[in-house]
Scaffold this motif. Structure first.
Motif, PDB file in Angstrom:
ATOM      1  N   ARG A  45       8.169  57.457  52.161  1.00 50.18           N
ATOM      2  CA  ARG A  45       6.983  58.300  52.322  1.00 50.18           C
ATOM      3  C   ARG A  45       6.021  58.099  51.146  1.00 50.18           C
ATOM      4  NH1 ARG A  45       5.317  60.721  56.198  1.00 50.18           N
ATOM      5  NH2 ARG A  45       4.512  62.432  54.951  1.00 50.18           N
ATOM      6  N   VAL A 121      -5.672  60.662  62.393  1.00 49.44           N
ATOM      7  CA  VAL A 121      -5.341  61.945  61.749  1.00 49.44           C
ATOM      8  C   VAL A 121      -4.125  61.752  60.832  1.00 49.44           C
ATOM      9  CG1 VAL A 121      -4.575  64.320  62.132  1.00 49.44           C
ATOM     10  CG2 VAL A 121      -6.329  63.337  63.604  1.00 49.44           C
ATOM     11  N   GLN A 122      -3.178  60.946  61.295  1.00 48.83           N
ATOM     12  CA  GLN A 122      -1.982  60.657  60.498  1.00 48.83           C
ATOM     13  C   GLN A 122      -2.392  59.944  59.199  1.00 48.83           C
ATOM     14  OE1 GLN A 122       1.265  61.797  60.081  1.00 48.83           O
ATOM     15  NE2 GLN A 122       1.560  61.358  62.223  1.00 48.83           N
ATOM     16  N   LEU A 125      -4.019  62.456  56.920  1.00 55.23           N
ATOM     17  CA  LEU A 125      -3.010  63.300  56.267  1.00 55.23           C
ATOM     18  C   LEU A 125      -2.394  62.534  55.098  1.00 55.23           C
ATOM     19  CD1 LEU A 125      -1.190  65.834  56.165  1.00 55.23           C
ATOM     20  CD2 LEU A 125       0.271  64.767  57.872  1.00 55.23           C
ATOM     21  N   LEU A 129      -2.198  63.607  51.238  1.00 62.57           N
ATOM     22  CA  LEU A 129      -0.929  63.667  50.502  1.00 62.57           C
ATOM     23  C   LEU A 129      -0.989  62.786  49.253  1.00 62.57           C
ATOM     24  CD1 LEU A 129       1.551  63.467  53.525  1.00 62.57           C
ATOM     25  CD2 LEU A 129       1.236  65.433  52.015  1.00 62.57           C
ATOM     26  N   LEU A 140       6.439  69.375  48.421  1.00 62.70           N
ATOM     27  CA  LEU A 140       6.061  69.510  49.830  1.00 62.70           C
ATOM     28  C   LEU A 140       6.926  68.607  50.729  1.00 62.70           C
ATOM     29  CD1 LEU A 140       2.691  70.298  51.150  1.00 62.70           C
ATOM     30  CD2 LEU A 140       3.653  68.290  52.156  1.00 62.70           C
ATOM     31  N   GLU A 141       7.177  67.400  50.264  1.00 60.68           N
ATOM     32  CA  GLU A 141       7.971  66.465  51.076  1.00 60.68           C
ATOM     33  C   GLU A 141       9.444  66.876  51.122  1.00 60.68           C
ATOM     34  OE1 GLU A 141       6.925  63.801  52.805  1.00 60.68           O
ATOM     35  OE2 GLU A 141       4.976  63.231  51.975  1.00 60.68           O
ATOM     36  N   TYR A 144       9.211  69.616  53.818  1.00 67.80           N
ATOM     37  CA  TYR A 144       8.782  69.247  55.167  1.00 67.80           C
ATOM     38  C   TYR A 144       9.478  67.998  55.708  1.00 67.80           C
ATOM     39  CZ  TYR A 144       5.156  72.810  55.180  1.00 67.80           C
ATOM     40  OH  TYR A 144       4.503  74.009  55.174  1.00 67.80           O
ATOM     41  N   HIS A 145       9.746  67.050  54.853  1.00 68.24           N
ATOM     42  CA  HIS A 145      10.416  65.839  55.360  1.00 68.24           C
ATOM     43  C   HIS A 145      11.934  66.000  55.306  1.00 68.24           C
ATOM     44  CE1 HIS A 145      10.861  61.658  56.448  1.00 68.24           C
ATOM     45  NE2 HIS A 145      11.784  61.559  55.517  1.00 68.24           N
ATOM     46  N   MET A 168       4.030  74.495  45.720  1.00 68.31           N
ATOM     47  CA  MET A 168       3.804  74.421  47.158  1.00 68.31           C
ATOM     48  C   MET A 168       2.459  75.060  47.507  1.00 68.31           C
ATOM     49  SD  MET A 168       4.890  73.399  50.024  1.00 68.31           S
ATOM     50  CE  MET A 168       6.565  73.326  50.610  1.00 68.31           C
ATOM     51  N   ARG A 172      -0.599  73.008  49.283  1.00 63.92           N
ATOM     52  CA  ARG A 172      -1.156  73.415  50.587  1.00 63.92           C
ATOM     53  C   ARG A 172      -2.653  73.645  50.497  1.00 63.92           C
ATOM     54  NH1 ARG A 172       2.055  78.490  51.828  1.00 63.92           N
ATOM     55  NH2 ARG A 172       0.901  78.529  53.784  1.00 63.92           N
ATOM     56  N   LEU A 175      -4.348  70.266  50.241  1.00 59.38           N
ATOM     57  CA  LEU A 175      -4.228  69.565  51.520  1.00 59.38           C
ATOM     58  C   LEU A 175      -5.193  70.167  52.540  1.00 59.38           C
ATOM     59  CD1 LEU A 175      -2.433  67.204  52.116  1.00 59.38           C
ATOM     60  CD2 LEU A 175      -0.719  68.740  53.050  1.00 59.38           C
ATOM     61  N   ARG A 176      -5.319  71.459  52.509  1.00 61.10           N
ATOM     62  CA  ARG A 176      -6.187  72.142  53.457  1.00 61.10           C
ATOM     63  C   ARG A 176      -7.660  71.781  53.227  1.00 61.10           C
ATOM     64  NH1 ARG A 176      -4.045  77.983  53.926  1.00 61.10           N
ATOM     65  NH2 ARG A 176      -2.144  76.788  54.064  1.00 61.10           N
ATOM     66  N   LEU A 179      -8.073  68.461  54.813  1.00 61.13           N
ATOM     67  CA  LEU A 179      -7.778  68.341  56.237  1.00 61.13           C
ATOM     68  C   LEU A 179      -8.375  69.453  57.092  1.00 61.13           C
ATOM     69  CD1 LEU A 179      -3.959  67.651  55.787  1.00 61.13           C
ATOM     70  CD2 LEU A 179      -5.726  65.950  56.114  1.00 61.13           C
TER      71      LEU A 179
ATOM     72  N   PHE B  56       3.477  70.294  59.105  1.00 57.41           N
ATOM     73  CA  PHE B  56       4.934  70.064  59.119  1.00 57.41           C
ATOM     74  C   PHE B  56       5.301  69.070  60.226  1.00 57.41           C
ATOM     75  CE2 PHE B  56       9.027  71.303  61.079  1.00 57.41           C
ATOM     76  CZ  PHE B  56       9.876  70.966  60.039  1.00 57.41           C
ATOM     77  N   ILE B  59       4.158  65.513  59.343  1.00 57.83           N
ATOM     78  CA  ILE B  59       4.969  64.884  58.287  1.00 57.83           C
ATOM     79  C   ILE B  59       6.359  64.574  58.834  1.00 57.83           C
ATOM     80  CG2 ILE B  59       6.160  65.339  56.091  1.00 57.83           C
ATOM     81  CD1 ILE B  59       3.653  66.736  55.114  1.00 57.83           C
ATOM     82  N   ASN B  60       6.909  65.519  59.545  1.00 54.84           N
ATOM     83  CA  ASN B  60       8.274  65.368  60.063  1.00 54.84           C
ATOM     84  C   ASN B  60       8.358  64.327  61.167  1.00 54.84           C
ATOM     85  OD1 ASN B  60      10.772  66.377  59.461  1.00 54.84           O
ATOM     86  ND2 ASN B  60      10.793  67.718  61.227  1.00 54.84           N
TER      87      ASN B  60
END
Lengths: 194, 227
Positions: A45, A121-122, A125, A129, A140-141, A144-145, A168, A172, A175-176, A179, B56, B59-60
């Motif tokens: 990632r 969009v990916q 993101l 990140l 965060l990863e 979430y991951h 965190m 966020r 990131l917001r 995004l 989420f 990412i996931n």
């Protein structure tokens, strides 16, 4: 290697680490094979280069080999190993100016993104990140991951729970800001990043 | 009234901070119920939750590449070999006494450096001899060195997991003897007396096998017979 009883994964890891502490290399290999996939997927990632991923994983297991005696069952073996991987990765990423080097939209900040296109969009993101400070991104990863709980992340990163929450929160927020189109209402209209 | 409001605000802040772990389903029941109760009456937290859920999921659900651990494990083993050989100086004292003394650590470091230098010099010497002995060109018809017992060379799809690869090899009665090379090529040896062409056919049936070729002509007494 001594045969290990078929217990739960946690007990199995614990038995393997005890064997590693006694100098059993086959136990280390089993532990390595058990964690390689999870760690490689997590680290991919952050960097697409497998040589960097392998270096972090192998450095992690060198530390596991040399310090297995120090494990005192204060946490799960998995938390301990991922904690070592976290510190190794943090060190490696800090030493690389552009740790992500993803070759994505960071190279083209003026590019227009079509928010109805999932791939774009990916990418967007990923761009958001990549702009996070590394401690915030890792936090965060990890959540979430990897799906870790607040307390587990505190143990992995060796930080108080409050620090994890703060990292965190800031991740966020940033990131917001990057995004806005992720919110449902804005999804219909294209947006510009940069 | 003021107390109620400040309690509500504090509740709101606490819940807002827990949303990432609500989203990844790792909250203990008690905290999860608290978030549920707050969200039911707080539009801001509901919107926050919806947004976080999208991040989420992206990412996931992002595609990841599967890496084969075998080659990396071999490189770790080589590092451990260097660390342990020839006197086991860098590892054994740690196992026996739990802690290395400063002097022991110094001695171990010197031993490791000395071994590394010797290995490097030996490697350079071998390379130098090889350069002198062999021509510095290769014809297009000369084949690369073949590992002993190798009967098939194969390349697998990079997305193939280790378990899936093992299942394919198991079915074809083959085992890995080396690889992957930088180009992702594995050298395979036979595990049983099954004819190589039969194993080859089984390999080629799988779409995850990108390339598979026999490396030597088949004879009556198949070399793969040795277990």
């Amino acid at each position: 290697m001594m045969p290990l009883a078929k217990n739960s994964p946690k007990e199995h890891d614990s038995a393997l680490l005890k064997a590693v502490a006694a100098g059993d290399r086959r136990a280390l290999e089993e532990l390595y094979l058990g964690y390689h996939r999870r760690l490689a997927r997590f680290l991919s990632r952050f960097t697409p280069r497998y040589e960097n991923i392998e270096e972090i994983i192998n450095d992690t297991f060198m530390v596991v080999w040399q310090n297995a005696n120090d494990f005192r069952n204060a946490s799960l073996v998995s938390t301990w190993i991922i904690g070592i991987a976290y510190r190794t990765a943090l060190k490696a990423f800090r030493s690389q100016k552009n740790y992500a080097d993803m070759g994505s939209l960071d190279d083209h900040p003026e590019q227009t993104v079509d928010p109805t296109n999932e791939t774009e969009v990916q990418d967007w993101l990923q761009h958001g990140l990549n702009r996070l400070p590394i401690e915030q991104r890792l936090t965060l990863e990890l959540a979430y991951h990897m799906g870790h709980s607040l307390e587990e992340i505190a143990a992995i990163t060796d930080c108080p729970v409050g620090t994890v929450k703060a990292r965190m929160f800031h991740a966020r927020e940033k990131l917001r800001q990057c995004l806005p189109t992720l919110s449902g209402a804005a999804l219909a209209s294209p947006a510009r990043i940069g | 009234m003021t107390n109620n409001r400040s309690a509500g605000e504090s509740d709101h802040e606490e819940v807002a901070g827990l949303i990432p772990w609500y989203v990844n389903s790792s909250l203990p029941d008690q905290e999860r119920l608290k978030v549920d109760a707050h969200i039911a009456g707080c539009a801001a937290c509901r919107a926050d939750l919806a947004e976080e859920q999208k991040i989420f999921e992206r990412i996931n659900g992002a595609p990841t590449v599967e890496y084969m651990p075998a080659a990396s494990l071999r490189r770790l083993q080589s590092r451990l070999d260097i660390l342990q050989s020839p006197t086991d100086a860098a590892r054994s004292p740690r196992v026996a006494s739990g802690r290395l003394s400063k002097q022991g650590l110094k001695a171990a470091s010197i031993a490791v450096v000395a071994i590394s230098i010797s290995l490097l010099l030996a490697d350079r010497w071998v390379q130098f001899r090889a350069q002198q002995a062999a021509p510095n060109y290769r014809t297009v018809t000369s084949s690369p060195a073949r590992a002993r017992d190798e009967v098939i060379r194969a390349v697998f799809a990079p997305t193939l997991t280790l378990v899936e690869m093992q299942a394919i090899l198991e079915e074809a009665d083959l085992r890995i003897i080396s690889g992957p090379t930088e180009a992702g090529v594995y050298s395979l040896a036979a595990k049983s007396g099954r004819p190589v062409h039969a194993s080859l056919a089984l390999l080629r049936r799988h779409s995850a096998v990108r390339f598979a070729e026999q490396t030597q002509p088949e004879t009556e007494s198949e070399p793969g017979n040795s277990r």
